[in-house]
Design a protein around this motif. Sequence first.
Motif, PDB file in Angstrom:
ATOM      1  N   GLU A   1     -31.506  43.929 -22.721  1.00 42.23           N
ATOM      2  CA  GLU A   1     -32.053  43.723 -21.374  1.00 42.23           C
ATOM      3  C   GLU A   1     -32.325  45.047 -20.657  1.00 42.23           C
ATOM      4  O   GLU A   1     -33.409  45.219 -20.077  1.00 42.23           O
TER       5      GLU A   1
ATOM      6  N   HIS B   1     -39.989  30.558 -20.184  1.00 42.48           N
ATOM      7  CA  HIS B   1     -40.189  29.744 -18.971  1.00 42.48           C
ATOM      8  C   HIS B   1     -40.881  28.432 -19.335  1.00 42.48           C
ATOM      9  O   HIS B   1     -41.128  28.156 -20.516  1.00 42.48           O
TER      10      HIS B   1
ATOM     11  N   ARG C   1     -39.903  37.049 -21.817  1.00 44.87           N
ATOM     12  CA  ARG C   1     -39.529  36.040 -20.826  1.00 44.87           C
ATOM     13  C   ARG C   1     -39.721  34.652 -21.424  1.00 44.87           C
ATOM     14  O   ARG C   1     -40.651  34.427 -22.209  1.00 44.87           O
TER      15      ARG C   1
ATOM     16  N   VAL D   1     -34.804  36.035 -25.497  1.00 47.24           N
ATOM     17  CA  VAL D   1     -35.394  37.221 -24.879  1.00 47.24           C
ATOM     18  C   VAL D   1     -34.863  38.463 -25.604  1.00 47.24           C
ATOM     19  O   VAL D   1     -33.663  38.596 -25.845  1.00 47.24           O
TER      20      VAL D   1
ATOM     21  N   THR E   1     -32.261  35.395 -20.604  1.00 46.48           N
ATOM     22  CA  THR E   1     -32.917  34.105 -20.665  1.00 46.48           C
ATOM     23  C   THR E   1     -32.524  33.258 -19.467  1.00 46.48           C
ATOM     24  O   THR E   1     -31.343  33.080 -19.188  1.00 46.48           O
TER      25      THR E   1
END
Length: 843
Positions: A94, A70, A68, A48, A2
């Motif tokens: 990840e 944002h 993602r 995430v 993140t």
Amino acid sequence: MTPELEFQVPIDDVPERVTLFADVILPLPLPKLYTYRIPYEMNDEVLVGARVLVQFGSKRVLSCVVARIHEQPPAEYQAKYLLEVIDEKPVVTEPQLKLFMWMADYYLCTLGEVINAALPSALKLSSESKIQLHPNFREETNEWPLSGHEMAILYGLKQKPHLTFTEVGHLLQLTSFHKIIKSLLLKEIIIIFEEIAEKYAPKVVKKIRLSPAFTTDEATLEELFNQLAAKPKQLDVLLKYIQLVPLLQDLSLNEAGLEKNLITSNPHLSLSAINTLIKNGVLEQFDTVVSRFPMLERGPYVMPELSTAQAAARDSVLEYFGEKDTVLLHGITGSGKTEIYIDLIQKAVEAGGQVLYLLPEIALTAQIVTRLKRVFGDRLGVYHSKFSDNERVEVWNGILSGRFQVVIGVRSSVFLPFHGLSLIIVDEEHEPSYKQHEPAPRYNAREVALIMAQYHGAKTLLGSATPSIESYYHSLSGRWGLVTLSERFGEATLPQIELVDVRQEGLKKNMLSHFSQKLVHAIEDTLHKKEQVILFQNRRGYAPFIDCNECAWIPKCRNCAVSLSYHKFSNELRCHYCGYTERKPNDCPACGSTMLKTVGFGTEKIEDELKLLLPQARIQRMDLDTTKKKNSHQQIIEDFENLRTDVLVGTQMVTKGLDFEHVSLVGILSADSIIHFPDFRAHERAFQLFVQVSGRAGRKGKAGKVLIQTANPNQPIFQKVMENDYMGLYEQEIAERQKFRYPPFVRIIQLTIKHPEARPAENAAIALAKALTDRLGPKSVLGPEAPHIFKIRNQFLQEIHIKLDRDSGNLKLIKQQIQEAVFQLVQNKEFKNTRVVIDVDPA
């Protein structure tokens, strides 16, 4: 991970409300990620790699994975709010996300297709997901307070055994009810499942224990003994219970109780006495939910001392790992590669790392798991498709929590959420079983494992007695390390291989159906010595087809351009491509003749005829038909290991890495059908199969023998097999592949064009070939042409092959051009029913 967000603080010190957006991976074949707006109150909850619930389209509700976070809203559409956060912690790591993105890019599929293949279905929720009452839930003992909405769902589940999410919405008159579902899940009142066939039932064990009234102190217990003195059968039960649960040492041990079958299965105890004690309240019976993967105790197992050759090979692997990420271990059959694997796994675990041990077939896991669990106990997890969906989720969560440090599994194990992976072992790395064909992603687990190791900073060990030509080439070129182990473990020697010319044997009247007299006599001699036999036939079923003696009619599949195979046990004709079946006719539908005969033979016929030839022999068959049930692989292997089976008849399942101490004879019944196959890898695959199945014979000091039945013993491949001449095969194959432009010198991408009608399929293929030639040049595009089997599942097929030189430049750009050409084709109204399947690195 993140991204860190900078929050600006206004002059009045009131924090600004930051609007966040989440790009999510929906489990759908969408070319792009989809963006949702995160409600302000969920800003700190969305992570995430965690799952969230979203509405997609007007009615569908789906779970998806956050890729993602944002602050940029989508320009093309107004982002909807996501509905609910499912996970407090990420369920996808990840490195996994990076791997999934690489797979979508490399194998020319969508990220949604990758995530759909990766996640067990119990982790994928939708508006058609179903709920049911948790089997362990008892309303009378429930201590959780329930809201009105929760009570309504509970009432609904009393009326119906299960409800879909849509039905829950109608019942509650709510559009957003997922918090209520989540609350009931946390209280273990309900469970979620996808299909009724996959209905979850936790493993429940019935237990008994002494009623708490008799365990307050030793005096109370002594009084109970006095009461039962006149009832010897009940007293015997009580004494046995106390023997197994030592209450006199610690009364608190009674709480856990004892599995009921440990008492009821004892022939010296009265079942009626047990039931009377339960009825009178002396014993109480209760259910307890246990893990499907119970904590295993390590041992008794002594790590085998590596031989001088094994230790040298192990040391060479470790030395290479100091400078290279990948090592190929080329060890002949029976050389003890598994002991080297276990040694390396133990070193990795002691250093705090996780290990993934890949195998090509489920059949192999039973033997290997037995050995590994003695070493690693409860730290070992197992993952394959024969597990129920809920068992797969349990392994998934066990890896996330760190419970499992070692995981053994088949190709789908590359999707698991490792976080401390330090070593990947790909055993039998040459096996085509590592390649996924349908549906997308059409990945090769060996190649994915290499990229997976790269993202985790792990090392990869590839092992095989007959490495793939590509892997050996990469090793000789210095890209990977190469370690050779050329002697069998202990006193074992390579088996003696002999060819049997069935054409000559037939002329001499020495054939008993499909068996040469030499093979039958060898089987009889082996069984007389109390040793075991493996017979390999690379075709299942009873016969490849039947035909009419009078008019030559052959039954064909309705959906595919193939004949139907005959399966005697079920008395049906079956298509091995689409699964279509029909009953075997008694007479010919074309001419009415009753002269129908079977042509050729499969494993079922071999088993059937062998039972007539050797009525005293105990014979079992191991193929796709006999291993459909969950534990059938393991049972067949256990029976053979424990000498309850004399002869094991099987397909490729019996060729791969199985280690049986008492096998001294292997028979290969129809070798020619494997060699003569329209594939540039045909000779390589034939050599691998013959050497691998031959390697099952002659272990632990016993000389082995292999008989190969063939109509053409002069085939050069047989000489290489008899001499175990892998280098001779490699040198021949690599020269031909360089000359004719095949891997490893080029990359191949296969495009299969499918259409319900033959002419449109051909026209679409011609149009696509032209578009690709315009982009890539005529040297790179071969075809189109119809494959040997030109129709499968009512779809007519055409194929185009693209060959790309290893130094052809920007591979990513070339793949984009291929995708553009395919997209333009399917958008053309003329080809609206056309489907194009892209297979990168076809097996």
